[in-house]
Design an enzyme around this catalytic site. Structure first.
Site, mmCIF file in Angstrom:
data_model
loop_
_atom_site.group_PDB
_atom_site.id
_atom_site.type_symbol
_atom_site.label_atom_id
_atom_site.label_comp_id
_atom_site.label_asym_id
_atom_site.label_seq_id
_atom_site.Cartn_x
_atom_site.Cartn_y
_atom_site.Cartn_z
ATOM 1 N N CYS A 78 -34.981 27.966 13.337
ATOM 2 C CA CYS A 78 -33.890 27.562 12.439
ATOM 3 C C CYS A 78 -32.822 26.760 13.176
ATOM 4 O O CYS A 78 -32.432 25.679 12.750
ATOM 5 C CB CYS A 78 -33.276 28.791 11.784
ATOM 6 S SG CYS A 78 -31.849 28.404 10.751
ATOM 7 N N CYS A 83 -33.744 24.615 10.016
ATOM 8 C CA CYS A 83 -32.666 24.514 9.027
ATOM 9 C C CYS A 83 -31.466 23.692 9.482
ATOM 10 O O CYS A 83 -30.977 22.831 8.743
ATOM 11 C CB CYS A 83 -32.165 25.911 8.671
ATOM 12 S SG CYS A 83 -33.413 27.179 8.549
ATOM 13 N N LYS A 86 -32.215 19.894 10.351
ATOM 14 C CA LYS A 86 -32.708 19.331 9.090
ATOM 15 C C LYS A 86 -31.572 19.071 8.112
ATOM 16 O O LYS A 86 -31.451 17.998 7.525
ATOM 17 C CB LYS A 86 -33.741 20.290 8.492
ATOM 18 C CG LYS A 86 -34.310 19.925 7.129
ATOM 19 C CD LYS A 86 -33.526 20.494 5.968
ATOM 20 C CE LYS A 86 -33.407 21.988 5.952
ATOM 21 N NZ LYS A 86 -34.613 22.687 5.575
ATOM 22 N N TYR A 220 -42.412 21.799 1.926
ATOM 23 C CA TYR A 220 -41.006 21.414 1.897
ATOM 24 C C TYR A 220 -40.615 20.703 3.191
ATOM 25 O O TYR A 220 -39.764 19.814 3.177
ATOM 26 C CB TYR A 220 -40.108 22.626 1.617
ATOM 27 C CG TYR A 220 -40.017 23.637 2.724
ATOM 28 C CD1 TYR A 220 -39.053 23.517 3.722
ATOM 29 C CD2 TYR A 220 -40.884 24.717 2.784
ATOM 30 C CE1 TYR A 220 -38.962 24.444 4.742
ATOM 31 C CE2 TYR A 220 -40.804 25.647 3.798
ATOM 32 C CZ TYR A 220 -39.841 25.510 4.770
ATOM 33 O OH TYR A 220 -39.750 26.418 5.789
ATOM 34 N N GLU A 224 -38.873 17.141 2.949
ATOM 35 C CA GLU A 224 -37.520 17.023 3.490
ATOM 36 C C GLU A 224 -37.450 15.942 4.569
ATOM 37 O O GLU A 224 -36.522 15.121 4.587
ATOM 38 C CB GLU A 224 -37.053 18.368 4.044
ATOM 39 C CG GLU A 224 -36.749 19.388 2.960
ATOM 40 C CD GLU A 224 -36.403 20.766 3.507
ATOM 41 O OE1 GLU A 224 -35.794 21.552 2.761
ATOM 42 O OE2 GLU A 224 -36.749 21.066 4.667
ATOM 43 N N HIS A 489 -15.756 23.421 -15.667
ATOM 44 C CA HIS A 489 -15.957 22.051 -16.136
ATOM 45 C C HIS A 489 -15.121 21.081 -15.317
ATOM 46 O O HIS A 489 -13.974 21.378 -14.989
ATOM 47 C CB HIS A 489 -15.546 21.963 -17.618
ATOM 48 C CG HIS A 489 -15.851 20.663 -18.258
ATOM 49 N ND1 HIS A 489 -17.137 20.251 -18.524
ATOM 50 C CD2 HIS A 489 -15.031 19.663 -18.681
ATOM 51 C CE1 HIS A 489 -17.107 19.062 -19.087
ATOM 52 N NE2 HIS A 489 -15.837 18.679 -19.199
ATOM 53 N N GLU A 494 -22.302 24.430 -14.560
ATOM 54 C CA GLU A 494 -21.911 24.925 -15.882
ATOM 55 C C GLU A 494 -23.017 24.730 -16.916
ATOM 56 O O GLU A 494 -23.067 25.433 -17.926
ATOM 57 C CB GLU A 494 -20.631 24.250 -16.364
ATOM 58 C CG GLU A 494 -20.813 22.822 -16.829
ATOM 59 C CD GLU A 494 -19.586 22.258 -17.537
ATOM 60 O OE1 GLU A 494 -18.992 22.986 -18.369
ATOM 61 O OE2 GLU A 494 -19.228 21.101 -17.262
#
Length: 514
Positions: A78, A83, A86, A220, A224, A489, A494
């Site tokens: 990671c 992670c 990346k 992924y 990615e 909003h 939302e």
């Protein structure tokens, strides 16, 4: 996950040991309460947590350089090749898109905007090195002994440590944790793949731009990498043998790849690489077969990046000699709900463990809970259900719970209700960006109060959106809970609180206004 009897494995272990010359007569006293093999996120979390409860702890960690010679420091996949770098390179790509949008928002940007790989890479690599140092300092502060050594098992209480120069030492421990993770695989059946290609172990540590790049794979990791390479202005092609994002919701996967193609990433669908050759010019000539037409094709690339899966780091641990049970198909360690292996006092967490999500946060949480149980502070087990995740592609995809396919398999198509909506992020409007793939899907059971069993979102900041809603899964939230929540909003998130059109109805799911 395979189940087994702890007692039966103890008897098997005793039988094996009776036929061997024991390396040590156990007296109940050990060098350490806990020895962790593997310095990634899970192992480090467990070691530090155990030390806080007064346990005497040691960590052995040594990273074998990649085939291309790339090496890195403490912190695991990671921190070093996953992670963290990346996400930073993904952010670099997002900034490139933001610069293009900025003109529509009134920013006067003169001249062409170009990207400098060397500047980005150096900044990312410096940050990673600071994290490496930080981990070493944290271990020292918490009085965890760190050995830059390869670790392997001698028996259920004994660990052999070996330095890169061949220096050997032996440690004993009441409990042993294996947390060595995995490493990228090469397709050994493709001539030139290993000799001329790189993996995710290398791409984040390149000093120079990879140039025109072929990314082989559909995970992924592949998407990615292909996405951020495109985003910083490079020519990137992703070669997919069958489907993208296997194991994820396939409608969402299609939206992700559709967006990427519109974004500029090229895709070679239903294609299989056959060989990689280096030309006198230094370019790599790749030959592949189009499975649709059964025709062979060739093209030249500067870099070939293999993202065809990962293999668990179990081969050098001596697990077979000690009796630690592996899944023969995956090579991963079979574990019980309490992370125990088939050998008493030996545990495994993270990517090395069979049936566990290959995600950093789950390894960290599992490591902490294990440390608490071993120290007698808790009996809480790790809950691996409904763990949220995000794919950091150009259009981010976040999800938690079941895919639509898995929900149908478990409950039956007639017993689930799928609410969905196509929406347009406000920030896309002035910039005149296509929002065709911005989509939300909420999967519920039809019976009772409609408990939510799956939630999927493609759009900006998907990870930030999904993280909050993931809490709802831990609280058992329902469709009515979602509708009772007042949205903020104007945000993308939302739209989840307003979702009301079902797939079953066949109505247009496009959001038309407030």
């Amino acid at each position: 996950m395979a189940a087994f009897s702890r007692g039966r494995h103890r008897l098997k272990l005793l039988g094996r040991l009776s036929c061997q010359t024991s390396t040590r007569r156990f007296t109940g006293k050990f060098d350490y309460d806990l020895v962790v093999i593997g310095g990634g996120s899970g192992g480090l979390a467990c070691s530090k947590e155990a030390a806080q409860f007064g346990q005497k702890v040691a960590v052995l960690d040594y990273v074998e350089p990649s085939v291309k010679g790339t090496k890195w420091g403490l912190g695991g996949t990671c921190v070093n090749v996953g992670c963290i770098p990346k996400k930073l390179m993904h952010q670099s790509a997002l900034l490139g898109t933001a610069v293009k949008d900025a003109r529509k928002y009134g920013w006067n940007i003169s001249g062409p905007v170009t990207h400098d790989w060397t500047v980005m890479a150096e900044a990312v690599q410096n940050h990673v090195k600071s994290l490496n140092w930080g981990h070493r300092v944290q271990l020292q502060d918490k009085k965890v002994k760190y050995f830059n050594m390869k670790g392997s098992l001698v028996d259920e209480h004994t660990i052999r440590g070996l330095t890169a120069r061949g220096k050997e030492m032996t440690l004993t421990a009441k409990n042993i944790l294996i947390a060595t993770g995995g490493r990228p695989k090469f397709p050994t059946q493709v001539p030139g793949a290993m000799e001329h290609g790189i993996t995710s172990d290398d791409v984040f540590w390149l000093k120079q731009s990879p140039g025109k790049t072929l990314v082989v794979g559909a995970s992924y990791v592949a998407l990615e990498c292909g996405g951020f390479l495109t985003g910083i202005g490079l020519d990137a092609t992703v070669m997919v043998r069958s489907i993208a994002l296997r194991g994820f919701d396939q409608q969402m996967a299609g939206l992700v790849t559709d967006y990427m193609e519109a974004y500029g990433t090229k895709f070679a669908w239903k294609c299989v690489p056959r060989k990689v050759e280096k030309l006198p010019s230094g370019s790599l000539e790749v030959t592949w077969t189009d499975l649709n037409s059964d025709q062979d094709h060739q093209d030249q690339f500067d870099t070939v990046l293999w993202a065809v899966g990962r293999a668990p780091e179990t081969k050098t641990l001596n697990l077979d000699k000690v009796g630690v049970q592996l899944n023969p198909e995956t090579g991963k360690i079979v574990v019980a709900p309490d992370e125990a292996t088939s050998v008493p006092n030996v545990y495994a967490i993270g990517d090395i463990a069979e049936g566990r999500p290959e995600l950093t946060p789950t390894a960290i949480k599992a490591g902490k809970l294990l440390a608490r149980r071993l120290a007698g502070q808790s009996d809480e087990l790790m809950n691996y259900n409904n763990v949220a995740t995000t794919v950091f592609t150009p259009l981010e995809y976040g999800c938690v719970g079941l895919s639509e396919e898995e929900a149908e398999r478990r409950h039956g198509k007639d017993n689930i209700e799928v609410y969905h909506a196509f929406y347009k992020p406000l920030e896309f409007t002035v910039a005149e960006r296509d929002a065709s793939q911005c989509y939300i899907k909420v999967i519920c059971q039809r019976e009772g109060n409609k408990p939510i069993i799956g939630l999927h979102f493609t759009g900006p900041n998907a990870g930030e959106v999904i993280q909050g809603f993931a809490l709802g899964f831990q609280c058992g939230f329902t469709y009515s809970h979602l509708l009772d929540t007042i949205g903020i909003h104007p945000t993308c998130a939302e739209e989840l609180t307003k979702i009301h059109i079902t797939k079953r109805s066949g109505q247009d799911a496009t959001v038309t206004g407030c």
